[in-house]
Design an enzyme around this catalytic site. Structure first.
Site, PDB file in Angstrom:
ATOM      1  N   ASN A 111      -4.977  -5.460   3.198  1.00 50.12           N
ATOM      2  CA  ASN A 111      -5.768  -4.616   4.097  1.00 50.12           C
ATOM      3  C   ASN A 111      -6.934  -3.871   3.476  1.00 50.12           C
ATOM      4  OD1 ASN A 111      -5.334  -4.844   6.771  1.00 50.12           O
ATOM      5  ND2 ASN A 111      -3.362  -3.801   6.673  1.00 50.12           N
ATOM      6  N   SER A 152       5.272  -7.932   8.630  1.00 47.56           N
ATOM      7  CA  SER A 152       4.121  -7.148   8.181  1.00 47.56           C
ATOM      8  C   SER A 152       3.231  -8.013   7.289  1.00 47.56           C
ATOM      9  CB  SER A 152       4.598  -5.938   7.379  1.00 47.56           C
ATOM     10  OG  SER A 152       5.047  -6.357   6.105  1.00 47.56           O
ATOM     11  N   THR A 153       2.043  -7.503   6.991  1.00 48.85           N
ATOM     12  CA  THR A 153       1.140  -8.218   6.085  1.00 48.85           C
ATOM     13  C   THR A 153       1.866  -8.521   4.773  1.00 48.85           C
ATOM     14  OG1 THR A 153      -0.678  -6.962   7.024  1.00 48.85           O
ATOM     15  CG2 THR A 153      -1.105  -8.072   4.942  1.00 48.85           C
ATOM     16  N   GLY A 154       2.604  -7.539   4.276  1.00 47.60           N
ATOM     17  CA  GLY A 154       3.308  -7.707   3.007  1.00 47.60           C
ATOM     18  C   GLY A 154       4.304  -8.863   3.062  1.00 47.60           C
ATOM     19  N   ASN A 185       0.790  -1.234   0.000  1.00 47.36           N
ATOM     20  CA  ASN A 185       0.000   0.000   0.000  1.00 47.36           C
ATOM     21  C   ASN A 185       0.822   1.284   0.000  1.00 47.36           C
ATOM     22  OD1 ASN A 185      -2.439  -1.337  -0.133  1.00 47.36           O
ATOM     23  ND2 ASN A 185      -2.567  -1.575   2.094  1.00 47.36           N
ATOM     24  N   HIS A 236       6.308  -3.445  13.154  1.00 46.39           N
ATOM     25  CA  HIS A 236       7.010  -4.103  12.052  1.00 46.39           C
ATOM     26  C   HIS A 236       8.367  -3.441  11.797  1.00 46.39           C
ATOM     27  CE1 HIS A 236       3.136  -5.833  11.428  1.00 46.39           C
ATOM     28  NE2 HIS A 236       2.582  -4.713  11.008  1.00 46.39           N
TER      29      HIS A 236
HETATM   30  O1  CDP Z   1      -1.038  -4.560   7.560  1.00 46.83           O
HETATM   31  P1  CDP Z   1       0.060  -3.566   7.628  1.00 46.83           P
HETATM   32  O2  CDP Z   1      -0.180  -2.488   8.612  1.00 46.83           O
HETATM   33  O3  CDP Z   1       1.360  -4.253   7.778  1.00 46.83           O
HETATM   34  O4  CDP Z   1       0.182  -2.900   6.190  1.00 46.83           O
HETATM   35  P2  CDP Z   1      -0.462  -1.752   5.289  1.00 46.83           P
HETATM   36  O5  CDP Z   1      -0.061  -0.423   5.781  1.00 46.83           O
HETATM   37  O6  CDP Z   1      -1.903  -1.957   5.032  1.00 46.83           O
HETATM   38  O7  CDP Z   1       0.335  -2.062   3.932  1.00 46.83           O
HETATM   39  C1  CDP Z   1       0.397  -3.355   3.382  1.00 46.83           C
HETATM   40  C2  CDP Z   1       1.842  -3.774   3.199  1.00 46.83           C
HETATM   41  O8  CDP Z   1       2.477  -2.921   2.239  1.00 46.83           O
HETATM   42  C3  CDP Z   1       2.679  -3.642   4.457  1.00 46.83           C
HETATM   43  O9  CDP Z   1       2.535  -4.759   5.279  1.00 46.83           O
HETATM   44  C4  CDP Z   1       4.084  -3.469   3.910  1.00 46.83           C
HETATM   45  O10 CDP Z   1       4.667  -4.726   3.642  1.00 46.83           O
HETATM   46  C5  CDP Z   1       3.843  -2.713   2.602  1.00 46.83           C
HETATM   47  N1  CDP Z   1       4.077  -1.256   2.755  1.00 46.83           N
HETATM   48  C6  CDP Z   1       5.327  -0.726   2.427  1.00 46.83           C
HETATM   49  O11 CDP Z   1       6.237  -1.456   2.052  1.00 46.83           O
HETATM   50  N2  CDP Z   1       5.511   0.624   2.518  1.00 46.83           N
HETATM   51  C7  CDP Z   1       4.540   1.455   2.936  1.00 46.83           C
HETATM   52  N3  CDP Z   1       4.765   2.778   2.982  1.00 46.83           N
HETATM   53  C8  CDP Z   1       3.284   0.921   3.290  1.00 46.83           C
HETATM   54  C9  CDP Z   1       3.074  -0.429   3.190  1.00 46.83           C
END
Ligand code: CDP
Length: 401
Positions: free
Chosen positions: A213, A326-328, A190, A375
């Site tokens: 997400n 992280s989710t990613g 994201n 994370h």
């Molecule tokens: O679920 P989570 O809070 O980990 O993630 P999110 O903010 O919904 O974004 C999904 C995934 O995208 C994250 O788990 C990261 O692996 C990746 N991401 C990233 O690499 N850089 C960002 N600025 C935001 C998200």
């Protein structure tokens, strides 16, 4: 023959012994090198998994059997858009941005040329991950693995989740990814990096698209596409993105419903057993899905303590220490298990791109990039970059052609 009959001179016998002594270590080294090359590059400890924390052996699947053939059939080096393509990178802005990147311990490669996938690397990672991660049993609980009233321990804390009749209605009979295998997969993170990337069409052309997400897609199709075969949803976003508990409006519920409807009959992956504070959010998701009879194919991964450990050790073996994956990071693990070619978009946890353009944390909001205490996204990014360089995946951080 002569050795027996003739009275062999001492010197000759000594020579034979010397030759033997010299060739033995060489033979050993050559055998060792061979066995080393035959093994995957990562070595991890075996982990346990499942609702009850019991050890599960990873079942050999048809998908796994098909993998070699599919890879052999597909082109050996499937080239894609480059990562930090030197031709299109504005060097001055890139230098301005290095402060943040180097704070994160990352030096932007300035001369990275067109990157390609390397089927051997993809295969090595896949074989390795399949030893510890079963894309079926680790993906979701199934009806036969839980019953009403059962208490499922959370990933964090001592409390447990109560399996209600309603919740059980949503638990699938079998994993929606049972025996599924895909040639090309897009994993869409994201990060604000995807804005103005024009990657939408490329993402939509993939066989299987994973999104994180329950992200907003409407209005961003040009950059992120619209196809979604697998969407994750942390229960916490019910509260974060759709109004606070003490202030939830009808509009918040409508927006949540609209977003869930967009999933259609595809997979919605809800890590419901992370912390007890999420229980209320899980109940809302359950209620909305049942009340509106949404055709979604749900997946509820068992508490991911062991999988977290697995993902962490994959990163550790690549030389990076991360906190809770992280989710990613989880989605890369899944993709590595079921996809021949993995293309990642929206993974870039930095507040500026290489040209010095300010980036929001998420492409769909204006939040600033924050350092996340749960994370270790910059570390995860570096590991993804390493996998990218080896050709195990393609990490897109530039515009798509
Ligand atoms: O679920 P989570 O809070 O980990 O993630 P999110 O903010 O919904 O974004 C999904 C995934 O995208 C994250 O788990 C990261 O692996 C990746 N991401 C990233 O690499 N850089 C960002 N600025 C935001 C998200």
């Amino acid at each position: 023959m002569c050795l027996k009959k003739c009275n062999t001179p001492r010197l000759f016998r000594g020579g034979v012994v010397l030759l033997f002594v010299l060739t033995l270590p060489m033979l050993y080294i050559s055998l060792y090198e061979r066995s080393k090359n035959a093994e995957p590059r990562f070595h991890l400890k075996k982990v346990t998994s499942g609702v009850h924390g019991t050890s599960q052996r990873v079942k050999k699947q048809t998908a796994k059997d098909n993998f070699k053939d599919v890879l052999a059939a597909s082109s050996r080096r499937a080239c894609s858009a480059s990562f930090l393509n030197a031709d299109s990178t504005n060097q001055t802005s890139a230098q301005n941005n290095t402060a943040e990147l180097s704070r994160a311990g990352f030096t932007a490669p300035q001369n990275e040329s067109k990157m390609c996938l390397n089927s051997t690397e993809v295969q090595n990672m896949r074989q390795h991950i399949l030893k510890f991660y079963n894309p079926e049993t680790n993906l979701t609980l199934t009806q036969s693995s839980v019953r009403i009233g059962q208490r499922l321990k959370y990933e964090f804390g001592a409390e447990s989740f109560n399996v209600t009749e309603d919740f059980l209605k949503l638990v699938p009979k079998e994993s929606p990814l049972k025996d599924r295998h895909f040639k090309t997969c897009a994993v869409v993170g994201n990060s604000g990096i995807v804005l103005n990337s024009s990657c939408g069409q490329e993402i939509d052309s993939m066989d299987f698209v994973i999104r994180c997400n329950l992200p907003q897609i409407e209005g961003y199709e040009k950059d992120v596409g619209s196809k979604a075969n697998f969407t994750t949803m942390n229960p916490s976003i019910v509260n974060h993105n759709f109004g606070q508990w003490n202030n939830k409006t009808k509009d918040d519920y409508d927006r949540l419903l609209r977003r869930l409807k967009q999933i259609g009959d595809q997979i919605l992956y809800v890590p419901a057993f992370t912390t007890p504070v999420q229980e209320k959010n899980v109940r809302v998701i359950t209620q909305v899905l049942l009340e509106h009879k949404l055709p979604i194919s749900a997946a509820f991964p068992p508490a991911r303590i062991q999988i977290n450990r697995l993902v962490k050790s994959i990163w550790a073996n690549a030389g990076f220490k991360i906190r809770t994956p992280s989710t990613g990071a989880h989605m890369y693990t899944l993709a590595a298990a079921i996809c021949d070619q993995i293309y990642m978009y929206g993974f870039y946890p930095f507040s500026e791109d290489t040209r010095g353009r300010a980036l929001s944390y998420h492409y769909y909001d204006t939040d600033k990039m924050i350092s996340n205490s749960v994370h270790s996204m910059p570390e995860e990014f570096k590991a993804l970059l390493q996998l990218h360089k080896r050709g195990a995946l393609v990490l897109h951080t530039e515009q798509c052609n």
